[in-house]
Design an enzyme around this catalytic site. Structure first.
Site, short mmCIF file in Angstrom:
data_model
loop_
_atom_site.label_atom_id
_atom_site.label_comp_id
_atom_site.label_asym_id
_atom_site.label_seq_id
_atom_site.Cartn_x
_atom_site.Cartn_y
_atom_site.Cartn_z
N LYS A 1 0.81 -1.23 0.00
CA LYS A 1 0.00 0.00 0.00
C LYS A 1 0.84 1.28 0.00
O LYS A 1 0.39 2.30 -0.50
CB LYS A 1 -0.94 0.02 1.21
CG LYS A 1 -2.09 -0.96 1.10
CD LYS A 1 -3.01 -0.82 2.29
CE LYS A 1 -4.25 -1.67 2.15
NZ LYS A 1 -5.24 -1.39 3.18
N ASP B 1 -10.36 3.89 1.60
CA ASP B 1 -10.71 3.49 2.97
C ASP B 1 -11.38 4.62 3.74
O ASP B 1 -12.30 4.39 4.53
CB ASP B 1 -9.46 3.03 3.73
CG ASP B 1 -9.13 1.57 3.47
OD1 ASP B 1 -10.04 0.82 3.06
OD2 ASP B 1 -7.96 1.18 3.67
P1 NDP Z 1 -1.55 -2.20 11.29
O1 NDP Z 1 -0.68 -3.38 11.47
O2 NDP Z 1 -1.09 -1.07 10.43
O3 NDP Z 1 -1.90 -1.58 12.75
C1 NDP Z 1 -2.24 -2.43 13.83
C2 NDP Z 1 -2.73 -1.57 15.00
O4 NDP Z 1 -3.16 -2.47 16.05
C3 NDP Z 1 -1.64 -0.69 15.60
O5 NDP Z 1 -2.24 0.47 16.13
C4 NDP Z 1 -1.11 -1.58 16.73
O6 NDP Z 1 -0.51 -0.88 17.79
C5 NDP Z 1 -2.39 -2.20 17.23
N1 NDP Z 1 -2.13 -3.45 17.95
C6 NDP Z 1 -1.80 -4.66 17.43
N2 NDP Z 1 -1.64 -5.57 18.43
C7 NDP Z 1 -1.85 -4.91 19.59
C8 NDP Z 1 -1.83 -5.30 20.96
N3 NDP Z 1 -1.55 -6.56 21.34
N4 NDP Z 1 -2.12 -4.38 21.90
C9 NDP Z 1 -2.42 -3.09 21.54
N5 NDP Z 1 -2.46 -2.66 20.25
C10 NDP Z 1 -2.18 -3.56 19.29
O7 NDP Z 1 -2.95 -2.78 10.79
P2 NDP Z 1 -4.12 -2.00 10.00
O8 NDP Z 1 -4.24 -0.64 10.54
O9 NDP Z 1 -3.93 -2.19 8.56
O10 NDP Z 1 -5.40 -2.89 10.39
C11 NDP Z 1 -5.91 -2.93 11.71
C12 NDP Z 1 -7.17 -3.80 11.73
O11 NDP Z 1 -8.17 -3.22 10.92
C13 NDP Z 1 -6.97 -5.22 11.16
O12 NDP Z 1 -7.69 -6.11 11.97
C14 NDP Z 1 -7.56 -5.16 9.79
O13 NDP Z 1 -8.08 -6.41 9.36
C15 NDP Z 1 -8.69 -4.16 10.00
N6 NDP Z 1 -9.05 -3.42 8.78
C16 NDP Z 1 -10.36 -3.36 8.43
C17 NDP Z 1 -10.74 -2.65 7.32
C18 NDP Z 1 -12.19 -2.62 6.94
O14 NDP Z 1 -12.48 -2.26 5.78
N7 NDP Z 1 -13.11 -2.94 7.83
C19 NDP Z 1 -9.77 -1.93 6.49
C20 NDP Z 1 -8.41 -2.04 6.96
C21 NDP Z 1 -8.08 -2.77 8.07
P3 NDP Z 1 1.08 -0.58 17.79
O15 NDP Z 1 1.27 0.60 16.85
O16 NDP Z 1 1.41 -0.25 19.19
O17 NDP Z 1 1.77 -1.81 17.28
#
Ligand code: NDP
Length: 275
Positions: A66, A103
């Protein structure tokens, strides 16, 4: 030549985009192809060059391309530029491609389809990853008066707040950030199948606040169930996924598709089958 579009990613087998776009192609009686193409990072540039001459109307982009696709494209629309990521590419003719990000409009359309988004109260965003970035852009665009952001890694939240005006709250005190909000968004991956649920005390959240979770596997996350139990209106993550697909389909195939209950059921069947 039959119009072609598709999705590139690595891996790409999990993508629900083929199911969404093929449903609309069949529903609208459009003769076109939508393919899932697995593309490793090493092959990204060659693949784009091949697409330029292969009759492609455009394509969706999923992880891990992306952001890395941006320098390979000829143009970026203002939304993709603001977010710094592309999920939809549209052919401009003469082999040129424009990068877009659907998005942010998809997130807003999903909220608006279910109930009016409140723009008179603060919103809180949990998470600071790629999806959170698109949501911050959407909330700024919608004119939300105050955005609060909280993320496990505070530095990432601060980086987002430097692009989109927001108040950064500590992850440890995330429950306090719920005071007075009209909209709460889980944009972390917590709550997804195989991951821990989002732990947060909802007692300070006004019962009128809309709670939305962008996680859609499972559709009803622990957060949404808890919010519903205390009377908050909720919006699940499937709507964002379906509405973000509208922009690409319209640009590639020249017809505006409808996000219907039939489509939701069709995509939901695949989600439930995978779980
Ligand atoms: P990223 O990997 O870019 O970001 C993940 C986020 O989750 C970060 O803020 C991360 O925090 C946080 N996170 C992960 N594990 C933990 C934990 N154990 N404790 C606290 N925070 C945590 O992923 P995306 O932003 O691309 O996607 C996030 C979610 O959204 C996914 O589940 C994805 O499937 C969903 N999604 C849904 C869409 C839709 O159309 N409905 C579109 C895009 C995504 P940190 O920065 O601290 O690691």
């Amino acid at each position: 030549m039959i119009p072609r579009a598709g999705v590139i990613g690595w891996p790409v087998g999990h993508s629900l985009s083929p199911r969404i776009h093929r449903f609309w192609l069949a529903e609208l009686g459009i003769q076109a192809r939508y393919e899932a193409v697995v593309v490793s990072p090493d092959w990204l540039e060659d693949t784009i060059d091949r697409f330029r001459v292969g009759g492609w109307q455009g394509f969706n982009v999923t992880v891990p391309h992306k952001e890395t696709i941006i320098p390979l494209l000829d143009r970026l629309d203002p939304v993709a530029r603001a977010i710094g990521a592309v999920n939809t590419v549209v052919a401009l003719g003469n082999g040129q491609f424009e990068g877009r990000n659907s998005d942010a409009p998809g997130f807003l359309a999903s909220l608006r389809a279910t109930r009016a988004i409140r723009i008179d109260r603060p919103a809180v965003v949990l998470g600071a990853g790629g999806a959170a970035r698109a949501i911050m852009a959407a909330l700024s665009d919608a004119g939300i008066p105050e955005i609060r952001i909280t993320n496990r890694d505070r530095v990432r939240a601060e980086a987002l707040a430097s692009s989109f005006p927001a108040i950064v709250c500590d992850w440890a005190n995330r429950s306090d950030a719920l005071e007075d909000v009209g909209l709460m968004i889980n944009a972390t991956s917590l709550g997804m199948s195989g991951q821990a649920p989002l732990e947060i005390d909802l007692s300070r959240l006004p019962v009128s606040a809309i709670v939305t979770d962008i996680v859609y596997r499972p559709l009803m996350t622990d957060l949404l169930l808890r919010a519903q139990e205390r009377g908050n209106p909720t919006v699940d993550g499937l709507g964002m996924l379906l509405y973000q697909a509208v922009e690409g389909f319209t640009a590639w195939f020249g017809a505006t598709p409808h996000v219907s209950q039939d489509l939701r059921n069709h995509v939901l069947a695949a989600i439930e089958h995978a779980d």
